[in-house]
Write an enzyme that holds these catalytic residues in place. Structure first.
Site, mmCIF file in Angstrom:
data_model
loop_
_atom_site.group_PDB
_atom_site.id
_atom_site.type_symbol
_atom_site.label_atom_id
_atom_site.label_comp_id
_atom_site.label_asym_id
_atom_site.label_seq_id
_atom_site.Cartn_x
_atom_site.Cartn_y
_atom_site.Cartn_z
ATOM 1 N N ASP A 59 0.806 -1.199 -0.112
ATOM 2 C CA ASP A 59 -0.015 0.028 -0.128
ATOM 3 C C ASP A 59 0.922 1.178 -0.122
ATOM 4 O OD1 ASP A 59 -1.755 -1.787 0.295
ATOM 5 O OD2 ASP A 59 -2.827 -0.837 2.265
ATOM 6 N N ASP A 60 0.110 2.325 -0.465
ATOM 7 C CA ASP A 60 0.699 3.692 -0.331
ATOM 8 C C ASP A 60 1.818 4.248 -1.130
ATOM 9 O OD1 ASP A 60 -1.284 3.651 1.662
ATOM 10 O OD2 ASP A 60 0.422 4.033 3.339
ATOM 11 N N HIS A 87 -5.837 2.490 -4.023
ATOM 12 C CA HIS A 87 -6.058 2.951 -2.442
ATOM 13 C C HIS A 87 -6.595 4.062 -2.428
ATOM 14 C CE1 HIS A 87 -4.958 2.059 1.488
ATOM 15 N NE2 HIS A 87 -4.022 2.910 1.541
ATOM 16 N N HIS A 91 -5.103 10.137 0.522
ATOM 17 C CA HIS A 91 -5.009 8.992 1.842
ATOM 18 C C HIS A 91 -5.768 9.734 2.924
ATOM 19 C CE1 HIS A 91 -3.811 5.795 4.666
ATOM 20 N NE2 HIS A 91 -3.404 5.114 3.557
ATOM 21 N N HIS A 93 3.793 -2.318 3.040
ATOM 22 C CA HIS A 93 3.715 -0.628 2.339
ATOM 23 C C HIS A 93 5.052 -0.636 1.779
ATOM 24 C CE1 HIS A 93 0.886 -0.750 5.608
ATOM 25 N NE2 HIS A 93 0.314 0.198 4.990
#
Ligand code: ZN
Length: 288
Positions: free
Chosen positions: A87-88, A137, A141, A246
């Site tokens: 993620d991210d 995602h 965020h 991540h």
């Protein structure tokens, strides 16, 4: 650790701490050696004793292989499959190195990405070209912005989906909620929003995935050994394993643990796959 013949063995040493005596690292004794010119399993034993003569030993197992062991690709949703998810990202300092490892090991993974710039775009293209799944995602965020309303959230998805399509021609339909569907932050901005979003996302033809193995790399876990331990402890042969990790900027602990995690999986009979539209969803329960 695993090494390929001809590569160098780098002694990483060990630490020894005693409740009474404190740091005993200097008294550590090491036994064993590694011959990286020969296939085989080697052990380095670390030994130490405290002032009362209590002994402690730990060993490191080093496997020298003739050639790189490649991962087997698993079928969707089958028990023992591992879905590595990152993620991210993309980040210019971590993502390329993760992609290198995945390529070498023949592992397809899933990247739940955020908005990206020019350098990031090249990485998203590379993810697509190398057969990984690019998941959404979100463009942003920022919980406060994206969980304001159902519309705000859906816009946050479609904005990134459109951008990915324009960059790569790839239609991203797999999503992951920032914080996961069970996050307890969004309710501060909009009570009950996760329950509504979980429905809305599916109604609009997307799928969403949470995880059932957490590396802890965005939380308390601060070392690559810690990342490795959390993942390995969470894996099970009786479920499809969705592993949360991540690839945000500077996340070297996960980068450095990745190869060992994959090797552990290979050696213990797991298979690897990326999440696709036909993958059975692994989800948490909304908690809002
Ligand atoms: Zn995230």
């Amino acid at each position: 650790m695993t090494l390929i013949i001809g590569n160098q063995y780098e002694e990483k040493g060990a630490k020894a701490v005693d409740e009474k005596d404190g740091d005993l690292t200097e008294n550590l004794q090491m036994e064993g050696s590694v011959d990286t010119s020969k296939e085989g399993t080697y052990e380095i034993v670390y030994k130490v004793s405290d002032t009362k003569g209590n002994e402690a030993t730990k060993k490191r197992v080093i496997i020298v292989l003739a050639e790189e062991i490649k991962a087997r690709t698993g079928t969707d949703g089958q028990p023992g499959v591992i879905y590595l998810t990152f993620d991210d990202g993309p980040s210019t300092n971590i993502t390329p190195k993760i992609l290198d490892i995945l390529k070498r090991k023949n592992v397809k993974a899933t990247f739940f990405i955020l908005n990206y710039g020019t350098e990031g775009e090249a990485l998203v293209k590379r993810e697509v070209a190398e057969g990984h799944t690019v998941g959404i995602h979100g463009y942003s965020h920022d919980y406060k912005t994206i969980y304001q309303s159902v519309d705000a959230y859906m816009n946050n998805i479609t904005k990134l989906q459109d951008k990915i399509k324009a960059s790569t021609g790839y239609n991203a339909t797999i999503t992951r909620f920032p914080g996961g569907s069970s996050n307890t932050i969004s309710r501060n901005y909009c009570q009950g929003i996760m329950t509504r979003l979980c429905r809305e996302v599916l109604n609009r033809g997307y799928k969403y995935f949470d995880w059932n193995v957490s590396s802890g790399d965005a939380g308390d876990v601060s070392t690559s050994q810690g990342v490795y331990n959390s993942v390995v402890k969470g894996l099970s042969k009786s479920k499809a394993n969705v592993v949360l990790m991540h690839d945000f900027s500077g996340n070297t602990k996960t980068l450095n643990a990745l190869e060992s995690i994959i090797d552990y999986g290979i050696q213990n009979g797991y298979t690897f796959s990326n999440i696709t539209e036909s993958t059975p969803m692994v989800t948490h329960r909304p908690n809002n």
